[in-house]
Scaffold this motif. Sequence first.
Motif, PDB file in Angstrom:
ATOM      1  N   SER A  12       3.760  -6.394   8.403  1.00 53.45           N
ATOM      2  CA  SER A  12       4.040  -5.334   7.438  1.00 53.45           C
ATOM      3  C   SER A  12       5.006  -4.338   8.061  1.00 53.45           C
ATOM      4  O   SER A  12       5.381  -4.459   9.233  1.00 53.45           O
ATOM      5  N   HIS A  13       5.393  -3.339   7.282  1.00 51.52           N
ATOM      6  CA  HIS A  13       6.286  -2.314   7.811  1.00 51.52           C
ATOM      7  C   HIS A  13       5.580  -1.438   8.838  1.00 51.52           C
ATOM      8  O   HIS A  13       6.226  -0.676   9.565  1.00 51.52           O
ATOM      9  N   ARG A  14       4.252  -1.566   8.947  1.00 51.50           N
ATOM     10  CA  ARG A  14       3.479  -0.788   9.919  1.00 51.50           C
ATOM     11  C   ARG A  14       3.246  -1.530  11.228  1.00 51.50           C
ATOM     12  O   ARG A  14       2.825  -0.930  12.216  1.00 51.50           O
ATOM     13  N   GLY A  27       0.830  -5.160   1.102  1.00 50.47           N
ATOM     14  CA  GLY A  27       2.123  -5.835   1.129  1.00 50.47           C
ATOM     15  C   GLY A  27       2.395  -6.612   2.395  1.00 50.47           C
ATOM     16  O   GLY A  27       3.551  -6.913   2.713  1.00 50.47           O
ATOM     17  N   CYS A  28       1.348  -6.967   3.123  1.00 51.17           N
ATOM     18  CA  CYS A  28       1.500  -7.688   4.387  1.00 51.17           C
ATOM     19  C   CYS A  28       1.911  -9.141   4.112  1.00 51.17           C
ATOM     20  O   CYS A  28       1.325  -9.808   3.259  1.00 51.17           O
ATOM     21  N   TRP A  73       9.536  -6.344  10.311  1.00 50.17           N
ATOM     22  CA  TRP A  73       9.165  -6.489   8.902  1.00 50.17           C
ATOM     23  C   TRP A  73      10.315  -7.122   8.118  1.00 50.17           C
ATOM     24  O   TRP A  73      10.105  -8.010   7.293  1.00 50.17           O
ATOM     25  N   ARG A 125      -6.229  -4.355   6.710  1.00 49.44           N
ATOM     26  CA  ARG A 125      -5.016  -5.119   6.435  1.00 49.44           C
ATOM     27  C   ARG A 125      -4.053  -4.266   5.610  1.00 49.44           C
ATOM     28  O   ARG A 125      -4.423  -3.751   4.546  1.00 49.44           O
ATOM     29  N   PRO A 126      -2.812  -4.085   6.077  1.00 51.90           N
ATOM     30  CA  PRO A 126      -1.863  -3.241   5.341  1.00 51.90           C
ATOM     31  C   PRO A 126      -1.502  -3.849   3.987  1.00 51.90           C
ATOM     32  O   PRO A 126      -1.470  -5.073   3.822  1.00 51.90           O
ATOM     33  N   CYS A 186      -0.252 -11.493   9.768  1.00 51.64           N
ATOM     34  CA  CYS A 186       0.660 -11.017   8.729  1.00 51.64           C
ATOM     35  C   CYS A 186       1.482  -9.865   9.289  1.00 51.64           C
ATOM     36  O   CYS A 186       1.075  -9.190  10.239  1.00 51.64           O
ATOM     37  N   ARG A 210      10.250 -10.641   6.159  1.00 50.50           N
ATOM     38  CA  ARG A 210      10.577 -10.683   4.725  1.00 50.50           C
ATOM     39  C   ARG A 210      11.659 -11.716   4.451  1.00 50.50           C
ATOM     40  O   ARG A 210      11.587 -12.466   3.469  1.00 50.50           O
ATOM     41  N   TYR A 259      -0.406  -7.601  11.941  1.00 54.57           N
ATOM     42  CA  TYR A 259      -1.852  -7.495  11.719  1.00 54.57           C
ATOM     43  C   TYR A 259      -2.529  -8.841  11.950  1.00 54.57           C
ATOM     44  O   TYR A 259      -2.036  -9.893  11.527  1.00 54.57           O
TER      45      TYR A 259
END
Length: 221
Positions: free
Chosen positions: A196-198, A173-174, A214, A170-171, A194, A218, A201
């Motif tokens: 994230s910037h990646r 800040g997700c 992302w 899990r990244p 979730c 946000r 997930y």
Amino acid sequence: MKRLPDLLVLLVLAVPASGVASAHAGPPPNMTLVVVGSDGRSVTIEPEPAVLAVLFYAPHSVYDVQPRPASPRGGYVRIYPLGSEGFPAIPGRFYPVSGALCFDWNQARTPRSCGRLGRPQRLVGTSRRVALFHGLATTLAVLYPGGTENLFAALELAFDRYKTARPAPRPAGCLAFHATWYGPRAAQRPRQICVSHRGVYARGHLYPAGLSIWRLARDSH
């Protein structure tokens, strides 16, 4: 079916001012089209004029030739136009048999309005490389704590092309969301996800998504 009205309410309330590119300005720069099949495979191509003419049709614009009506017959591929940093525009379907292009934020229903203006040869060829959908699509019905139509489309794309996912932790800040799905594969879709910037997930896997997703997530938290 009881989740479908919730979807309609969310979509009506969540239209962002920047959600759809202006037809008067033409397509956004670096636009791509992700073509997704029912087997989880996907191919990214450059959208050709025959696709853009239907997607961006508007009088007094660079796409001012009205598409001809077309019937959604046979199987279809799901198509996702993406702008800069993977920002999702209105999603759609392409029916190779009839050549119908159908764009609609609500992909849970059978298309009500489809058109064609020429034969999109690149899209036709790409649709042969993936398995066609038949019947209803699996769509995101409810997302908590909420999100724009663009975020809905981005999450549907992420899990439609599930073969691009890879195992990952899990990244950090997700941003967590609870999802309810509608359609034939709803039971197989994750409820806890979730962003994230990646990427997106869920269940120990990371699904590719642009950085703009992302930012949409946000803004929804």
